[in-house]
Design a protein around this motif. Structure first.
Motif, PDB file in Angstrom:
ATOM      1  N   GLY A 100       0.808  -1.202   0.000  1.00 40.50           N
ATOM      2  CA  GLY A 100       0.000   0.000   0.000  1.00 40.50           C
ATOM      3  C   GLY A 100       0.846   1.259   0.000  1.00 40.50           C
ATOM      4  O   GLY A 100       2.009   1.263   0.409  1.00 40.50           O
ATOM      5  N   GLU A 101       0.218   2.344  -0.461  1.00 46.31           N
ATOM      6  CA  GLU A 101       0.887   3.642  -0.487  1.00 46.31           C
ATOM      7  C   GLU A 101       0.723   4.366   0.846  1.00 46.31           C
ATOM      8  O   GLU A 101       1.500   5.280   1.156  1.00 46.31           O
ATOM      9  N   VAL A 102      -0.285   3.972   1.608  1.00 43.51           N
ATOM     10  CA  VAL A 102      -0.491   4.480   2.953  1.00 43.51           C
ATOM     11  C   VAL A 102      -0.710   3.279   3.863  1.00 43.51           C
ATOM     12  O   VAL A 102      -0.827   2.142   3.394  1.00 43.51           O
ATOM     13  N   VAL A 103      -0.795   3.535   5.177  1.00 45.57           N
ATOM     14  CA  VAL A 103      -0.825   2.426   6.135  1.00 45.57           C
ATOM     15  C   VAL A 103      -1.959   1.464   5.861  1.00 45.57           C
ATOM     16  O   VAL A 103      -1.784   0.248   5.906  1.00 45.57           O
ATOM     17  N   GLN A 104      -3.125   1.975   5.596  1.00 42.34           N
ATOM     18  CA  GLN A 104      -4.308   1.125   5.551  1.00 42.34           C
ATOM     19  C   GLN A 104      -5.078   1.293   4.258  1.00 42.34           C
ATOM     20  O   GLN A 104      -6.297   1.178   4.241  1.00 42.34           O
ATOM     21  N   GLY A 105      -4.386   1.523   3.155  1.00 37.61           N
ATOM     22  CA  GLY A 105      -5.104   1.707   1.915  1.00 37.61           C
ATOM     23  C   GLY A 105      -4.199   1.958   0.738  1.00 37.61           C
ATOM     24  O   GLY A 105      -2.982   1.760   0.807  1.00 37.61           O
ATOM     25  N   ASP A 106      -4.843   2.381  -0.364  1.00 43.79           N
ATOM     26  CA  ASP A 106      -4.124   2.647  -1.611  1.00 43.79           C
ATOM     27  C   ASP A 106      -3.272   1.453  -1.997  1.00 43.79           C
ATOM     28  O   ASP A 106      -2.075   1.590  -2.297  1.00 43.79           O
ATOM     29  N   PHE A 107      -3.906   0.288  -2.008  1.00 39.70           N
ATOM     30  CA  PHE A 107      -3.160  -0.932  -2.306  1.00 39.70           C
ATOM     31  C   PHE A 107      -2.923  -1.024  -3.808  1.00 39.70           C
ATOM     32  O   PHE A 107      -3.857  -1.099  -4.588  1.00 39.70           O
ATOM     33  N   SER A 108      -1.646  -1.024  -4.183  1.00 39.58           N
ATOM     34  CA  SER A 108      -1.286  -1.020  -5.593  1.00 39.58           C
ATOM     35  C   SER A 108      -0.932  -2.402  -6.112  1.00 39.58           C
ATOM     36  O   SER A 108      -0.975  -2.648  -7.317  1.00 39.58           O
ATOM     37  N   SER A 109      -0.590  -3.310  -5.204  1.00 44.87           N
ATOM     38  CA  SER A 109      -0.235  -4.663  -5.614  1.00 44.87           C
ATOM     39  C   SER A 109      -0.766  -5.645  -4.580  1.00 44.87           C
ATOM     40  O   SER A 109      -0.672  -5.370  -3.379  1.00 44.87           O
ATOM     41  N   TRP A 110      -1.272  -6.766  -5.066  1.00 47.83           N
ATOM     42  CA  TRP A 110      -1.861  -7.787  -4.206  1.00 47.83           C
ATOM     43  C   TRP A 110      -1.281  -9.155  -4.549  1.00 47.83           C
ATOM     44  O   TRP A 110      -0.965  -9.433  -5.709  1.00 47.83           O
ATOM     45  N   GLY A 111      -1.208 -10.000  -3.539  1.00 51.45           N
ATOM     46  CA  GLY A 111      -0.992 -11.402  -3.803  1.00 51.45           C
ATOM     47  C   GLY A 111      -2.292 -12.034  -4.265  1.00 51.45           C
ATOM     48  O   GLY A 111      -3.351 -11.399  -4.220  1.00 51.45           O
ATOM     49  N   GLN A 112      -2.228 -13.263  -4.711  1.00 52.00           N
ATOM     50  CA  GLN A 112      -3.434 -13.930  -5.214  1.00 52.00           C
ATOM     51  C   GLN A 112      -4.353 -14.400  -4.096  1.00 52.00           C
ATOM     52  O   GLN A 112      -5.531 -14.707  -4.342  1.00 52.00           O
ATOM     53  N   GLY A 113      -3.835 -14.442  -2.884  1.00 44.99           N
ATOM     54  CA  GLY A 113      -4.633 -14.891  -1.750  1.00 44.99           C
ATOM     55  C   GLY A 113      -4.462 -16.370  -1.484  1.00 44.99           C
ATOM     56  O   GLY A 113      -4.226 -17.153  -2.402  1.00 44.99           O
ATOM     57  N   THR A 114      -4.594 -16.733  -0.226  1.00 45.41           N
ATOM     58  CA  THR A 114      -4.505 -18.130   0.158  1.00 45.41           C
ATOM     59  C   THR A 114      -5.617 -18.452   1.142  1.00 45.41           C
ATOM     60  O   THR A 114      -5.868 -17.697   2.088  1.00 45.41           O
ATOM     61  N   GLN A 115      -6.296 -19.548   0.907  1.00 49.69           N
ATOM     62  CA  GLN A 115      -7.387 -19.966   1.778  1.00 49.69           C
ATOM     63  C   GLN A 115      -6.817 -20.629   3.024  1.00 49.69           C
ATOM     64  O   GLN A 115      -5.995 -21.547   2.936  1.00 49.69           O
ATOM     65  N   VAL A 116      -7.275 -20.170   4.175  1.00 46.75           N
ATOM     66  CA  VAL A 116      -6.921 -20.802   5.441  1.00 46.75           C
ATOM     67  C   VAL A 116      -8.217 -21.196   6.142  1.00 46.75           C
ATOM     68  O   VAL A 116      -9.093 -20.361   6.353  1.00 46.75           O
ATOM     69  N   THR A 117      -8.318 -22.445   6.465  1.00 51.97           N
ATOM     70  CA  THR A 117      -9.480 -22.969   7.167  1.00 51.97           C
ATOM     71  C   THR A 117      -9.072 -23.400   8.562  1.00 51.97           C
ATOM     72  O   THR A 117      -8.059 -24.093   8.732  1.00 51.97           O
ATOM     73  N   VAL A 118      -9.845 -22.956   9.546  1.00 49.23           N
ATOM     74  CA  VAL A 118      -9.596 -23.354  10.933  1.00 49.23           C
ATOM     75  C   VAL A 118     -10.626 -24.409  11.294  1.00 49.23           C
ATOM     76  O   VAL A 118     -11.833 -24.129  11.346  1.00 49.23           O
ATOM     77  N   SER A 119     -10.157 -25.612  11.513  1.00 50.99           N
ATOM     78  CA  SER A 119     -11.052 -26.720  11.788  1.00 50.99           C
ATOM     79  C   SER A 119     -10.275 -27.851  12.450  1.00 50.99           C
ATOM     80  O   SER A 119      -9.096 -28.053  12.163  1.00 50.99           O
ATOM     81  N   SER A 120     -10.962 -28.570  13.313  1.00 49.37           N
ATOM     82  CA  SER A 120     -10.331 -29.726  13.940  1.00 49.37           C
ATOM     83  C   SER A 120     -10.501 -30.962  13.074  1.00 49.37           C
ATOM     84  O   SER A 120      -9.961 -32.021  13.395  1.00 49.37           O
TER      85      SER A 120
END
Length: 120
Positions: A100-120
């Motif tokens: 991001g260009e600022v702390v909490q925004g202006d995101f110019s580049s992203w990863g593709q994302g990863t799914q995380v599941t919390v389960s027993s």
């Protein structure tokens, strides 16, 4: 062009610690003035900014998760990491890293994302 890639386990048991790594290529995580963030999206909900580490090394956390969240970096590997402790099924989400260009925004580049599941 900077590229980000998340990595880590896709399944975590309740009460354990979720650990993710974001590997950055095409640019240094110490280059001024960027903020390297972790953002998540639970199923059926909106994006939630979790925290960020600035190019200077200063770390920011969203208040609601601060007690369970730790963000760090390894400049030699051009990576930054997320640890979320004491996870519950409510922490199930797609986790993204972004620049991001600022702390909490202006995101110019992203990863593709990863799914995380919390389960027993």
């Amino acid at each position: 062009q900077v590229q980000l890639q998340e990595s880590g386990p896709g399944l975590v048991k309740p009460s354990q610690t979720l650990s993710l790594t974001c590997t950055v290529s095409g640019g240094s995580i110490t280059t001024n003035y960027y903020y390297w963030s972790w953002i998540r999206q639970p199923p059926g909900k909106g994006l939630e900014w979790m925290g960020a580490i600035a190019s200077s090394g200063i770390i920011y956390y969203t208040p609601s998760l601060k007690s369970r969240t730790s963000i760090s970096r390894d400049t030699s590997k051009n990576q930054f990491t997320l640890q979320l402790s004491s996870v519950t099924p409510e922490d199930t989400a797609v986790y993204y890293c972004a620049r991001g260009e600022v702390v909490q925004g202006d995101f110019s580049s992203w990863g593709q994302g990863t799914q995380v599941t919390v389960s027993s």
